[in-house]
Scaffold this active site. Structure first.
Site, PDB file in Angstrom:
ATOM      1  N   HIS A   7       2.133   5.445  -4.769  1.00 25.87           N
ATOM      2  CA  HIS A   7       2.984   4.395  -5.314  1.00 25.87           C
ATOM      3  C   HIS A   7       2.289   3.045  -5.433  1.00 25.87           C
ATOM      4  O   HIS A   7       2.844   2.112  -5.988  1.00 25.87           O
ATOM      5  CB  HIS A   7       4.228   4.209  -4.432  1.00 25.87           C
ATOM      6  CG  HIS A   7       3.931   3.538  -3.124  1.00 25.87           C
ATOM      7  ND1 HIS A   7       3.440   4.231  -2.044  1.00 25.87           N
ATOM      8  CD2 HIS A   7       4.028   2.244  -2.739  1.00 25.87           C
ATOM      9  CE1 HIS A   7       3.266   3.383  -1.040  1.00 25.87           C
ATOM     10  NE2 HIS A   7       3.608   2.170  -1.426  1.00 25.87           N
TER      11      HIS A   7
ATOM     12  N   ASP B  82       4.376  -6.393   4.686  1.00 24.96           N
ATOM     13  CA  ASP B  82       3.546  -6.937   3.615  1.00 24.96           C
ATOM     14  C   ASP B  82       4.222  -6.997   2.252  1.00 24.96           C
ATOM     15  O   ASP B  82       3.567  -7.122   1.231  1.00 24.96           O
ATOM     16  CB  ASP B  82       2.279  -6.094   3.494  1.00 24.96           C
ATOM     17  CG  ASP B  82       2.555  -4.618   3.209  1.00 24.96           C
ATOM     18  OD1 ASP B  82       3.696  -4.276   2.843  1.00 24.96           O
ATOM     19  OD2 ASP B  82       1.636  -3.809   3.370  1.00 24.96           O
TER      20      ASP B  82
ATOM     21  N   HIS C 158       7.508   8.603  -7.217  1.00 26.80           N
ATOM     22  CA  HIS C 158       8.116   7.273  -7.209  1.00 26.80           C
ATOM     23  C   HIS C 158       8.870   7.036  -8.513  1.00 26.80           C
ATOM     24  O   HIS C 158       8.486   7.540  -9.569  1.00 26.80           O
ATOM     25  CB  HIS C 158       7.025   6.220  -7.028  1.00 26.80           C
ATOM     26  CG  HIS C 158       7.525   4.883  -6.570  1.00 26.80           C
ATOM     27  ND1 HIS C 158       8.074   3.967  -7.429  1.00 26.80           N
ATOM     28  CD2 HIS C 158       7.569   4.315  -5.338  1.00 26.80           C
ATOM     29  CE1 HIS C 158       8.429   2.884  -6.744  1.00 26.80           C
ATOM     30  NE2 HIS C 158       8.134   3.072  -5.473  1.00 26.80           N
TER      31      HIS C 158
ATOM     32  N   ARG D 121       0.459  -0.248  -6.408  1.00 28.58           N
ATOM     33  CA  ARG D 121       0.230  -0.950  -7.666  1.00 28.58           C
ATOM     34  C   ARG D 121      -1.242  -0.874  -8.078  1.00 28.58           C
ATOM     35  O   ARG D 121      -1.574  -0.773  -9.252  1.00 28.58           O
ATOM     36  CB  ARG D 121       0.671  -2.413  -7.503  1.00 28.58           C
ATOM     37  CG  ARG D 121       0.725  -3.227  -8.773  1.00 28.58           C
ATOM     38  CD  ARG D 121       1.134  -4.655  -8.449  1.00 28.58           C
ATOM     39  NE  ARG D 121       2.435  -4.721  -7.818  1.00 28.58           N
ATOM     40  CZ  ARG D 121       3.578  -4.906  -8.473  1.00 28.58           C
ATOM     41  NH1 ARG D 121       3.559  -5.061  -9.789  1.00 28.58           N
ATOM     42  NH2 ARG D 121       4.731  -4.964  -7.829  1.00 28.58           N
TER      43      ARG D 121
ATOM     44  N   GLU E 180      -0.156  -6.959  -1.360  1.00 30.64           N
ATOM     45  CA  GLU E 180       0.213  -6.821   0.051  1.00 30.64           C
ATOM     46  C   GLU E 180      -0.679  -7.623   1.000  1.00 30.64           C
ATOM     47  O   GLU E 180      -0.191  -8.226   1.963  1.00 30.64           O
ATOM     48  CB  GLU E 180       0.207  -5.338   0.449  1.00 30.64           C
ATOM     49  CG  GLU E 180       1.347  -4.524  -0.121  1.00 30.64           C
ATOM     50  CD  GLU E 180       1.112  -4.038  -1.531  1.00 30.64           C
ATOM     51  OE1 GLU E 180       2.006  -3.390  -2.102  1.00 30.64           O
ATOM     52  OE2 GLU E 180       0.018  -4.318  -2.087  1.00 30.64           O
TER      53      GLU E 180
ATOM     54  N   GLU F  37       4.882  -5.983  12.606  1.00 30.78           N
ATOM     55  CA  GLU F  37       3.716  -5.360  11.980  1.00 30.78           C
ATOM     56  C   GLU F  37       2.750  -6.433  11.485  1.00 30.78           C
ATOM     57  O   GLU F  37       2.336  -6.460  10.323  1.00 30.78           O
ATOM     58  CB  GLU F  37       4.110  -4.407  10.846  1.00 30.78           C
ATOM     59  CG  GLU F  37       3.001  -3.417  10.498  1.00 30.78           C
ATOM     60  CD  GLU F  37       3.393  -2.441   9.408  1.00 30.78           C
ATOM     61  OE1 GLU F  37       3.831  -1.317   9.756  1.00 30.78           O
ATOM     62  OE2 GLU F  37       3.241  -2.767   8.217  1.00 30.78           O
TER      63      GLU F  37
END
Length: 380
Positions: free
Chosen positions: A220, A97, A253, A222, A133, A119
């Site tokens: 992590h 993604d 991160h 967004r 994603e 995936e």
């Protein structure tokens, strides 16, 4: 006649999950496997490429400081065009993604090169959650000729989108392959295991496997920047204070939107250990040592249940509902009250902990890469 497969990936999670596929494909006669690393992540990607011994044919090195989705997307598309012209692959394999996978699939479409999506079929049903994603998955899903779906649920999602059933293959998730390979590697290589233990003792002051209640934390996404991250840090601060005997390990991160707030909020708490992103073998060691996991990651939702670790997912929805149904994962959102309540329950209710840790892992048996390689062999 030799056929050519081009794998394109750019982030650490992609590399981890594509590594077993790469090695499975290299065992097929008359098949040339080349790898284009976009460098969407840099330092974290390089760790995995070295660890899994993946030779890179072309490295686009697109990562720049302060990069946003506009600049990343346009740069990737522009740089991939001459790569496809030069290598002229018979098919492209992308994963998951990321912006890299979406743009690589689009580049393949523009050049009329068949695309395989590893995936495939994961969906939340909400286009902006997770962002970007979910959008990236759907774009790759429109373009792909081969859809390698980890679960039957993923296949059902694709069928609902009118994908031809002959193009969908339920394979399991390759992250289980990678995790099993790394765990076996750690168990067989006693020197590496001792080196990791010594490294963590120097870094943390203790061996995580000797801590009864070590909680592993990753964050992590967004979508959790800003208020979500504030809520997560607030919850960790409360939990660490009320459970001084528990150790919280947080590989932070590198994105300054995460690291600066985390350091300012949690940096002075004695039993919260903020560390730089760790190598994959160290992460597997920590995951195996953990009592439970707090995460907003997608891959960790698959990895942790493979080792019998309960997971609290700090997101409002997930593209991996199989683990929620199976009982290995619970959604608590980026909400401090729900994170605290969920963690407290697992720390105090042994029956619930046992139920979650022993639930069936729905993500496969560790042979997904072999199945994908065989499908590619037959197709080409």
């Amino acid at each position: 006649m030799t056929k050519k497969v081009l794998m394109i990936f750019g982030t650490r999670p992609e590399a981890i999950k594509m590594a077993p596929v790469f090695h499975a494909l290299t065992k097929i006669p008359n098949l040339s496997v080349q790898v284009c690393a976009t460098g969407q992540h840099r330092e974290m990607l390089d760790q995995v490429i070295t660890l899994f011994d993946i030779p890179i044919t072309i490295d686009l090195n697109v990562m720049t400081e302060g990069q946003d989705l506009f600049s990343l997307t346009s740069l990737l598309l522009t740089k991939l065009r001459p790569v496809l012209d030069e290598l002229s692959p018979d098919c492209i394999l992308v994963h998951g993604d990321t912006t890299t996978s979406m743009v690589a699939a689009l580049a393949g479409f523009y050049c009329d090169i068949p695309v395989g999506h590893v995936e495939a079929g994961l969906r939340t049903g909400k286009l902006r959650s997770p962002f970007p994603e979910e959008f990236n998955r759907r774009v790759s899903g429109i373009i792909a000729q081969w859809h390698f779906a980890p679960t039957q649920k993923n296949k059902d999602n694709l069928l609902a989108e009118q994908v031809d059933k002959s193009q969908i293959f339920v394979t399991g998730n390759t992250v289980v392959d990678a995790l099993h390979q790394m765990r076996d590697h750690l168990n067989k290589d006693s020197k590496l295991k001792i080196d990791i233990q010594n490294q963590l003792v120097r870094q943390l002051g203790f061996d995580p496997k000797e801590s009864e209640r070590m909680i592993l934390l990753t964050c992590h996404r967004r979508e959790n920047f800003g208020e979500g991250l504030m809520q997560i840090c607030s919850a960790v601060r409360v939990l660490a204070t009320s459970h001084p005997g528990s150790q919280f390990i947080f590989p932070v991160h590198l994105n300054p939107k995460i690291s600066e707030h985390v350091q300012a909020t949690l940096g002075m708490i004695k039993n919260v250990h903020l560390v730089k992103p760790v190598s994959y073998e160290v992460f597997c060691y920590l995951l195996d040592a953990a009592y439970l996991v707090l995460t907003d990651s997608g891959g960790v939702q698959e990895e942790a249940p493979s080792l019998g670790k309960p997971v609290l997912v700090m997101r409002e929805n997930t593209e991996r509902p199989e683990a929620v149904t199976a009982g290995t994962v619970r959604l608590v959102g980026a909400d401090s009250k729900r994170i605290i309540a969920g963690t407290e329950e697992l720390l105090t209710d042994s029956d619930l902990f046992k139920k979650m840790s022993q639930a069936h892992n729905p993500y496969g048996d560790g042979n997904a890469a072999m199945r994908i390689a065989e499908i590619i062999r037959r197709s080409l």
